[in-house]
Design a protein around this motif. Sequence first.
Motif, PDB file in Angstrom:
ATOM      1  N   ASN A  96      24.576 -12.509  31.561  1.00 60.33           N
ATOM      2  CA  ASN A  96      24.517 -12.321  33.007  1.00 60.33           C
ATOM      3  C   ASN A  96      24.869 -13.620  33.731  1.00 60.33           C
ATOM      4  N   LYS A  97      25.175 -13.504  35.009  1.00 62.28           N
ATOM      5  CA  LYS A  97      25.610 -14.652  35.806  1.00 62.28           C
ATOM      6  C   LYS A  97      24.486 -15.084  36.743  1.00 62.28           C
ATOM      7  N   THR A 153      28.486 -17.531  33.070  1.00 62.72           N
ATOM      8  CA  THR A 153      27.165 -17.163  32.556  1.00 62.72           C
ATOM      9  C   THR A 153      26.403 -18.425  32.142  1.00 62.72           C
TER      10      THR A 153
END
Length: 217
Positions: A96-97, A153
Amino acid sequence: MKNLDKAKEEIRSILDGKEYQMYANESKSIFTIWWERAKEWIANQLEKLFPSLESASHAAAGPVLIAIIIAVLAMIVVLTLLLVRVQLRKRKYWDNKPFTSMKEMEWTYQTHLNEADRLSSLKEYSLSTRHLFLALLLYFHEKEWLMARIWKTNWEYYDELQKVNKEWAERFFNIALLFDEVTYGERIVTKEEYLQYKLQVLEWLRKIEEGPNNAAK
């Protein structure tokens, strides 16, 4: 039916045959040798650890040693499962970022720190934890130790930081865990957890400002 009876007789003849019995006995004897050697080795280790034990060779043939072997194997299995669980937990959210909008990137790291203080005063500890982490990330960006981008990420940031300082990268990895659980795992942060997290982040920033050598401590 006759063919079936004939097949049964042939199988029985093979099983009762001398060659098969020799093979079975040989396999059994190899297993027995391995088992005896394993018990003897463990018994010797026990004798070294606990010299007061009576003859460890006697223990090798008894149920006590077998129980110890089972306990050790069970412990190894449990430790292996725990290690796997920890690794899976570490990697769970790393695709995820951290930045969800350009606004978060346009803020300075000091702005994020101020927002963290404001949110913590409102007892919004989960949101405050998020801003503390983003402040740390943008501070590293200002130092040019990594390049903050909205599409990147935490794994990519970790990889960039490793090229600068591996010890910092590992510390970043651990600090990022709580951030990821808060942001993507919907974890609720308690006041005590937040204060500990804040201490880690601010203490690291302070040591970096004092000098690179202090930051690694």
